[in-house]
Scaffold this motif. Structure first.
Motif, PDB file in Angstrom:
ATOM      1  N   PHE A   1       0.862  -1.199   0.000  1.00  0.00           N
ATOM      2  CA  PHE A   1       0.000   0.000   0.000  1.00  0.00           C
ATOM      3  C   PHE A   1       0.892   1.241   0.000  1.00  0.00           C
ATOM      4  O   PHE A   1       2.112   1.136   0.161  1.00  0.00           O
ATOM      5  N   SER A   2       0.269   2.382  -0.170  1.00  0.00           N
ATOM      6  CA  SER A   2       1.005   3.645  -0.252  1.00  0.00           C
ATOM      7  C   SER A   2       1.418   4.058   1.170  1.00  0.00           C
ATOM      8  O   SER A   2       0.562   4.310   2.010  1.00  0.00           O
ATOM      9  N   ILE A   3       2.730   4.154   1.419  1.00  0.00           N
ATOM     10  CA  ILE A   3       3.139   4.366   2.817  1.00  0.00           C
ATOM     11  C   ILE A   3       2.920   5.800   3.278  1.00  0.00           C
ATOM     12  O   ILE A   3       2.841   6.083   4.461  1.00  0.00           O
ATOM     13  N   GLN A   4       2.854   6.720   2.312  1.00  0.00           N
ATOM     14  CA  GLN A   4       2.577   8.138   2.612  1.00  0.00           C
ATOM     15  C   GLN A   4       3.468   8.671   3.750  1.00  0.00           C
ATOM     16  O   GLN A   4       4.676   8.561   3.660  1.00  0.00           O
ATOM     17  N   SER A   5       2.878   9.210   4.813  1.00  0.00           N
ATOM     18  CA  SER A   5       3.685   9.908   5.830  1.00  0.00           C
ATOM     19  C   SER A   5       4.621   9.001   6.618  1.00  0.00           C
ATOM     20  O   SER A   5       5.508   9.486   7.317  1.00  0.00           O
ATOM     21  N   LYS A  36       8.838  17.220  -5.621  1.00  0.00           N
ATOM     22  CA  LYS A  36       8.797  15.981  -6.416  1.00  0.00           C
ATOM     23  C   LYS A  36       9.421  14.816  -5.647  1.00  0.00           C
ATOM     24  O   LYS A  36       8.857  13.711  -5.606  1.00  0.00           O
ATOM     25  N   SER A  37      10.578  15.035  -5.037  1.00  0.00           N
ATOM     26  CA  SER A  37      11.202  13.972  -4.241  1.00  0.00           C
ATOM     27  C   SER A  37      10.304  13.565  -3.075  1.00  0.00           C
ATOM     28  O   SER A  37      10.106  12.382  -2.787  1.00  0.00           O
ATOM     29  N   TYR A  38       9.784  14.604  -2.414  1.00  0.00           N
ATOM     30  CA  TYR A  38       8.941  14.367  -1.240  1.00  0.00           C
ATOM     31  C   TYR A  38       7.728  13.505  -1.597  1.00  0.00           C
ATOM     32  O   TYR A  38       7.412  12.518  -0.905  1.00  0.00           O
ATOM     33  N   PHE A  39       7.055  13.845  -2.686  1.00  0.00           N
ATOM     34  CA  PHE A  39       5.862  13.086  -3.062  1.00  0.00           C
ATOM     35  C   PHE A  39       6.227  11.677  -3.543  1.00  0.00           C
ATOM     36  O   PHE A  39       5.466  10.733  -3.341  1.00  0.00           O
ATOM     37  N   SER A  40       7.397  11.527  -4.176  1.00  0.00           N
ATOM     38  CA  SER A  40       7.821  10.189  -4.588  1.00  0.00           C
ATOM     39  C   SER A  40       8.059   9.312  -3.369  1.00  0.00           C
ATOM     40  O   SER A  40       7.687   8.132  -3.347  1.00  0.00           O
ATOM     41  N   ASN A  41       8.677   9.881  -2.349  1.00  0.00           N
ATOM     42  CA  ASN A  41       8.878   9.112  -1.109  1.00  0.00           C
ATOM     43  C   ASN A  41       7.546   8.657  -0.518  1.00  0.00           C
ATOM     44  O   ASN A  41       7.390   7.508  -0.104  1.00  0.00           O
ATOM     45  N   CYS A  42       6.579   9.569  -0.487  1.00  0.00           N
ATOM     46  CA  CYS A  42       5.263   9.229   0.053  1.00  0.00           C
ATOM     47  C   CYS A  42       4.588   8.131  -0.766  1.00  0.00           C
ATOM     48  O   CYS A  42       3.749   7.387  -0.251  1.00  0.00           O
ATOM     49  N   ALA A  43       4.927   8.055  -2.052  1.00  0.00           N
ATOM     50  CA  ALA A  43       4.245   7.136  -2.968  1.00  0.00           C
ATOM     51  C   ALA A  43       4.884   5.755  -3.018  1.00  0.00           C
ATOM     52  O   ALA A  43       4.490   4.908  -3.816  1.00  0.00           O
ATOM     53  N   LEU A  44       5.872   5.517  -2.183  1.00  0.00           N
ATOM     54  CA  LEU A  44       6.468   4.186  -2.095  1.00  0.00           C
ATOM     55  C   LEU A  44       5.389   3.205  -1.640  1.00  0.00           C
ATOM     56  O   LEU A  44       4.556   3.536  -0.789  1.00  0.00           O
ATOM     57  N   ARG A  45       5.410   2.005  -2.235  1.00  0.00           N
ATOM     58  CA  ARG A  45       4.422   0.984  -1.861  1.00  0.00           C
ATOM     59  C   ARG A  45       5.113  -0.115  -1.070  1.00  0.00           C
ATOM     60  O   ARG A  45       6.086  -0.711  -1.517  1.00  0.00           O
ATOM     61  N   MET A  46       4.612  -0.410   0.107  1.00  0.00           N
ATOM     62  CA  MET A  46       5.185  -1.444   0.964  1.00  0.00           C
ATOM     63  C   MET A  46       4.049  -2.183   1.663  1.00  0.00           C
ATOM     64  O   MET A  46       2.967  -1.629   1.867  1.00  0.00           O
ATOM     65  N   SER A  47       4.309  -3.415   2.035  1.00  0.00           N
ATOM     66  CA  SER A  47       3.316  -4.197   2.774  1.00  0.00           C
ATOM     67  C   SER A  47       3.592  -4.073   4.274  1.00  0.00           C
ATOM     68  O   SER A  47       4.644  -3.559   4.690  1.00  0.00           O
TER      69      SER A  47
END
Lengths: 302, 302, 302, 302
Positions: free
Chosen positions: A57-61, A184-195
């Motif tokens: 899922f999207s790890i976001q914050s 852009k970097s910040y939002f890419s980090n938030c958009a990482l997908r992890m279980s």
């Protein structure tokens, strides 16, 4: 432990889906709210899991803790000149607080603070998001972690409020790079997908005195690990940090993707996930699951 | 432990007197800033002390924990309808925060919150200050604890800002008794005089799952004791709660008299005292002593 | 009138240079603070002037009245859905005010409001700054008015705070164009150079029921002209609008270049200029000159 | 003029009763909302009236102008050290504004400012409310003006928010007398009952260069009268001062009893009254009547 996990899971299952999936961008709004998973990883390398614990899922914050850890590794205690370590009070005054405190955000887990931390990492890495992703792949032992570019782009498109904060900090001299690049970097980090499993593993160093038993590295010092936990304990759960300390009693960090990580110092790292959020933006079932754990096991640090 | 206490004492001694004694009322301004004491009380009833640990001082805001405990004993979880459990953010907006949140103060350790807790106790006891003093005498095992009436009267004379907050809460219906009466009780509680030894003993129930081994009573439940500790951890140190968690890692509560109590859950209760305060109103030497303890013993809960 | 102008000029001359020239950008900081000029233009076309009344200076926020007039010509009363007409209170809460009022700035003379007005003009004109400059050349009868591109570029370089407000308004949906493009137009408008004589002429339509006797055009209706004057009277002088009404009693608009225009309805338009500013950013000598006029002539509208 | 008054009256009549009568105290809530009156008094002593212009009503905040005038008579320009002359911005931050500006209220027409003015009059008069009532009886030529003690007592009973502001100002040293005593005087002033005719007469000195032709006295100087008008123009209409200047263009002061006074400098004093209020607390029909007058007669000062 596995029996206990089953008890907690059954306890909380009826609450799953209560609340509202984050919908400020379309890419998040379409997530099925009825998913629910828990993973617990012990300092000895045991893994316990239940439900949708393998679904990414999207790890976001939650990513803010990884960014912070990277910045601590590089800047050490110097980084606290650019961001504070105090809880932030009301959400309505995030901007006036930046004004009142001359562009220094209160802590690294409010958006303004995380954006400043991203600016620090931008000054250091050619590709800060790739650096961060590599770092997290190593910590979790999962080389396949992916960034959801659709989510990242969509967040960027609706960046206006975060851009306002970044420009305001720039007006106070607390910004080194291009606002657009850092976002852009910040939002890419938030958009990482992890279980849940990925996150329980990747966060274990915070339960384990800074040592990651998966990548076999001392990520940060024991003292620094305790300090990151302290920051999560006072500021990790949006406007519910106090209640979470009161009810659960563990350092935790949540994301609007519905994930929550929590640390039982010297013992376990935990990740719970369910996408439907309560009023302040934390996973309803996730908070309930952690409360149930505290009641059943008495893990409160206090 | 006694050797360790000596090491810490010698470490911190050079800092004693740095900062500024509270001077908003004359009765506090005349305290000798060069005093410094430490007392540690274990769950097994061992007492360790050094320096001016037997000298009584004005406990001031430390009294808020006693008032809160009394209110919890009577109202239980119902009390959280009238006061929140979240950290409070900036001091400058204490009044606007009350407005924004309809007269519900953020937590029981900011002045507005402690005044509401006093209002609860006023509704319950004929003489709330005497009830509180008897309670503390019992917890500390010291029947001679006294109220400094000169300090209490002087605080009342300069009550205007606290009166403003009380009236504002009354305008939102979150006040049951006469503002003037409640403020008198509140200031009397703050004016209680106790030594480090008294306070270390009286706070031991919070380290000991709610049980006071001196008065042999279960003061509050284990869960409630952990919850009070959680509140101290997130909101107990004025605008330095986050830094204190970061540097010391223990639940703590300070007062402008220069005292700080801290809890090592399941093990010890601590009180340090030195009257000169840092910029946010916490004892400079006191904070330094607790940092030194954490470094030497690794007591952080995180 | 010319005798009177001499009296006022001699009265105020000793104050010229008191205060501080605007120095937030280098291009403004280098202006000689000892310049001082006054021009008065009557509805009958008489011009009275003294001192440095022919020296062009950076009109800065005075340009907000021209932008507003252009927007009123096109949008009429509809424009008030996107910007308010109320005074703005404290400068420290400009951003929280935008938050509290959902991205609608309080009036068109605070920066946020003027930027929204620029956004309106951006939606309408291919080259909003050229459109504005042509308009002002026509009103003043001076076809040689120039934009100081160095000032405009420098303002853009230090745009961060204004960018923060623009992005915040965009987050509330109150912005139609690119933040960067709108800010460029906005800063170009501010960087227009005009003399006291130019400004007294260009503003005469506001004293003359909306009619410009130089370009022979009804710029806006009589009612609209009175409304613009009303806005200047309540919000034209930064955080000194009330004092200015109290002391001078005329609708006025100032800029950090040191210029102030004032309107004597049905009779005169006035421009005073001296670069050194008082604490709130209005020309010290300029305010003094207008106070002296009011005392000598009794021009207060109240 | 009488024909005109009839036209305006018929224009506005359909709006009478729209909105909501003030209901924060029972004594005001029971007023019949369908009443509507207008009175105009010329500097030559002519009286024009229509509708319920002889019915007495609670003048409420209109009394602030009388208190201010009394304070100016005694303290002159010195009084502006204790109260400002700037519009106040958002209602939500009245308390934070007092904090930010060290207990100096922004202007004498917000509650905090009027309470400080009452404190000034309290320092001067043995019975400040009687002094004020005698003064107003003289100005209006009506020796029978009465105070509605039921209203005054009821306001005092619900004084909490005003008490909060008074205590906050006291904490900054900007208060000389007992908060309770000053509030009693303040509420008694607000509870004075006057008709449109009474108020039009009593306010005529502000249209007439400070001279009252009824009591044959120079109440305040011409300059002071213009200054009071300027304050009404920028701050007299709650959070609608700017819109009122924009739409009506006259100095005005409203009260939650439904009355509004307005000044046509050098010519007329006006009072309109209708109890139903719009969202910001001004008489709906009253504002409409004054807009209609401005359209028909072109009385805007701008």
């Amino acid at each position: 432990m596995q029996t206990l996990l089953r008890t907690i899971y059954d306890d909380v299952k009826p609450l799953v889906g209560q609340g509202k999936v984050a919908d400020y961008i379309p890419a998040l709004a379409s997530v099925n709210p009825h998913q629910f998973g828990i993973a617990i990883y012990s300092n000895q390398g045991e893994l316990f899991q239940i439900g949708d614990a393998d679904v990414p899922f999207s790890i976001q914050s939650i990513s803010k803790v990884f960014s912070l850890t990277l910045a601590i590794k590089h800047y050490g205690a110097d980084m606290w000149q650019r961001v504070g370590r105090e809880p932030s009070g009301l959400p309505f005054n995030s901007l006036v607080q930046l004004e009142y405190e001359n562009g220094i955000p209160r802590n690294p887990f409010i958006n303004a603070g995380a954006i400043v931390v991203s600016d620090m990492n931008q000054s250091r890495f050619a590709s800060p998001h790739y650096a961060m992703r590599e770092f997290v792949r190593r910590l979790s032992g999962n080389p396949d972690l992916k960034t959801d570019q659709v989510v990242a782009d969509s967040e960027y498109e609706f960046r206006h409020r975060n851009a306002a904060m970044a420009y305001l900090m720039q007006s106070y001299g607390n910004f080194e790079n291009s606002v657009e690049e850092v976002l852009k970097s910040y939002f890419s980090n938030c958009a990482l997908r992890m279980s849940c499993v990925d996150l329980a593993k990747a966060f274990n160093f915070l339960a384990n005195k800074g040592y990651c038993s998966i990548s076999k590295e001392q990520v940060i010092s024991e003292q620094e690990a305790r300090q990151v936990n302290a920051l999560m304990a006072t500021s990790g759960m949006y406007d519910e940090a106090g209640s979470f300390a009161f009810q659960v009693g563990l350092p935790g960090k949540s994301g609007v993707g519905g994930g929550i990580v929590a640390i039982v110092p010297n013992r376990f790292s935990i990740c719970v996930w369910s996408p439907a959020l309560n009023k302040v933006g934390n996973s309803s079932a996730g908070v309930a699951a952690l409360e149930s754990m505290t009641k059943h096991i008495g893990w409160s640090v206090y």
